[in-house]
Scaffold this motif. Sequence first.
Motif, short mmCIF file in Angstrom:
data_model
loop_
_atom_site.label_atom_id
_atom_site.label_comp_id
_atom_site.label_asym_id
_atom_site.label_seq_id
_atom_site.Cartn_x
_atom_site.Cartn_y
_atom_site.Cartn_z
N UNK A 1 0.84 -1.21 0.00
CA UNK A 1 0.00 0.00 0.00
C UNK A 1 0.86 1.25 0.00
N UNK A 2 0.50 2.23 -0.84
CA UNK A 2 1.31 3.45 -0.96
C UNK A 2 0.51 4.71 -0.65
N UNK A 3 -0.76 4.55 -0.22
CA UNK A 3 -1.57 5.73 0.07
C UNK A 3 -3.03 5.48 -0.24
N UNK A 4 -3.76 6.59 -0.40
CA UNK A 4 -5.19 6.47 -0.65
C UNK A 4 -5.58 7.35 -1.83
N UNK A 5 -6.54 6.85 -2.62
CA UNK A 5 -7.09 7.63 -3.72
C UNK A 5 -8.11 8.62 -3.15
N UNK A 6 -8.59 9.56 -3.97
CA UNK A 6 -9.54 10.56 -3.48
C UNK A 6 -10.86 9.95 -3.05
N UNK A 7 -11.19 8.76 -3.56
CA UNK A 7 -12.43 8.09 -3.15
C UNK A 7 -12.23 7.27 -1.88
N UNK A 8 -11.02 7.32 -1.31
CA UNK A 8 -10.76 6.61 -0.05
C UNK A 8 -10.19 5.22 -0.21
N UNK A 9 -10.13 4.71 -1.43
CA UNK A 9 -9.61 3.36 -1.65
C UNK A 9 -8.08 3.35 -1.57
N UNK A 10 -7.56 2.22 -1.11
CA UNK A 10 -6.11 2.08 -0.96
C UNK A 10 -5.44 1.97 -2.32
N UNK A 11 -4.33 2.69 -2.48
CA UNK A 11 -3.53 2.59 -3.70
C UNK A 11 -2.33 1.70 -3.44
N UNK A 12 -1.90 0.96 -4.47
CA UNK A 12 -0.79 0.01 -4.32
C UNK A 12 0.32 0.29 -5.33
N UNK A 13 1.54 -0.09 -4.94
CA UNK A 13 2.67 -0.08 -5.85
C UNK A 13 3.32 -1.46 -5.80
N UNK A 14 4.23 -1.70 -6.75
CA UNK A 14 4.83 -3.04 -6.84
C UNK A 14 6.34 -2.97 -6.88
N UNK A 15 6.95 -4.06 -6.38
CA UNK A 15 8.40 -4.25 -6.53
C UNK A 15 8.60 -5.59 -7.24
N UNK A 16 9.73 -5.75 -7.93
CA UNK A 16 9.96 -6.95 -8.73
C UNK A 16 11.36 -7.51 -8.44
N UNK A 17 11.51 -8.83 -8.61
CA UNK A 17 12.80 -9.49 -8.46
C UNK A 17 12.74 -10.86 -9.10
N UNK A 18 13.91 -11.49 -9.25
CA UNK A 18 13.96 -12.80 -9.90
C UNK A 18 13.51 -13.91 -8.97
N UNK A 19 13.59 -13.69 -7.66
CA UNK A 19 13.21 -14.75 -6.72
C UNK A 19 12.23 -14.23 -5.68
N UNK A 20 11.52 -15.17 -5.07
CA UNK A 20 10.56 -14.86 -4.02
C UNK A 20 11.27 -14.18 -2.84
N UNK A 21 12.45 -14.68 -2.47
CA UNK A 21 13.17 -14.16 -1.31
C UNK A 21 13.61 -12.71 -1.52
N UNK A 22 14.05 -12.39 -2.75
CA UNK A 22 14.48 -11.02 -3.04
C UNK A 22 13.31 -10.05 -2.92
N UNK A 23 12.13 -10.45 -3.43
CA UNK A 23 10.95 -9.60 -3.33
C UNK A 23 10.56 -9.40 -1.87
N UNK A 24 10.60 -10.47 -1.11
CA UNK A 24 10.23 -10.39 0.30
C UNK A 24 11.15 -9.43 1.05
N UNK A 25 12.44 -9.49 0.74
CA UNK A 25 13.40 -8.59 1.39
C UNK A 25 13.14 -7.14 1.02
N UNK A 26 12.77 -6.90 -0.23
CA UNK A 26 12.45 -5.54 -0.67
C UNK A 26 11.22 -5.01 0.06
N UNK A 27 10.20 -5.86 0.21
CA UNK A 27 8.98 -5.46 0.91
C UNK A 27 9.25 -5.18 2.39
N UNK A 28 10.08 -6.01 3.00
CA UNK A 28 10.42 -5.80 4.41
C UNK A 28 11.17 -4.48 4.61
N UNK A 29 12.05 -4.13 3.65
CA UNK A 29 12.78 -2.87 3.74
C UNK A 29 11.84 -1.69 3.59
N UNK A 30 10.90 -1.80 2.64
CA UNK A 30 9.91 -0.73 2.45
C UNK A 30 9.05 -0.55 3.69
#
Length: 360
Positions: free
Chosen positions: A21-50
């Motif tokens: 989640x990166x914030x809220x739209x004007x209608x109140x709904x949650x907005x999302x962003x994405x991160x990408x990596x070659x492996x599941x573990x790399x993505x998980x580490x990126x999400x934990x850092x964020x």
Amino acid sequence: MARRGENIYKRKDGRYEGRYPSGYAQDGKTKYRSVYAKSYQEVKEKLLKLKADKQQFQSAGKLTVKILFEEWLCAIKFRVKSSTYANYQMKVNKHILPIFGGLRYENLSAQMIHDFIQKKISSGLSPKYVSDIVIVFKTMTKYVSRVHRFRNLIADVILPKLQKKETQLFSENQQKQLCRYLLKNQNHTSLCILMSIYTGLRIGEICGLQWSDIDFEKSILTVRRTIQRIHTGNKTKLQIDTPKSSSSQRSVPIPEFLMNLLKIFRKQNNFYLLSGTEQPAEPRTMQRRFKAILKKANLPSVNYHSIRHLFATNCIKAGFDIKTLSEILGHASVETTLKLYVHSSMKRKIECMNKLKLIT
């Protein structure tokens, strides 16, 4: 396969995608962003850092820009001068809240402010004035970042480029012409204009000068107050206040020829020099009288503040050291004096350049 609550998925192209989640739209709904990596573990580490980075700041929830500005104005009300507060309040109510007031703080972005800057400048406002408005906005966001730990969403906003205007100064002949007219037509207004020419007092300071501020034995005046008209809601009022800063509260020696004039006009201690009564005249009255005098003296129309620039330039020409001049002008630093108030004429530049000699 995504694990419950992690929001991590394997894409058709073989990469892993993690959404957060990166914030809220004007209608109140949650907005999302994405991160990408070659492996599941790399993505998980990126999400934990964020997530760790995000936890440094609290969520502003549904708080609007208006609510936070109201809080900020309350917080600073008794920490700044009433004229400064009125100026902030006017800019907030007139320029910022009509555009951003109803917006949730979390939806604010630097791009919105940059668009706002362009629209304001396109509407005819000067880059300097628009910059002042944005600085008020940025000051509020610094406050909520420091006090509430909300992320400062507009910290990286770039202020508009200011266009420096050369202050129009009178030539030596024009100065003589003005002084001759003032001495020939002596009254409280001409006396105060001469005071500004030879002491560098600001227009608000000269309007606020009382006879009790002048020491006739030591030939020294003390700047104790300034007068200006400030906004209070939909109205304005005349404000008598202390000078703009501690360095502006100063003592200034008075030239001998001015002391002779002051003795002629001297009145009761609680009377103001400009008005000649117990009630002060305001700066716009002085500005209007000054313009009328320039017209009668067949001189070009300039702003009253140019007298202060003229005083500083004449002092440098007379050999004043910059520290002495800075204190007489009431500046907190000599840098302000050099940057804003010292002007060099082409005649002076030629004189300086001709001092250079060929080394043989």
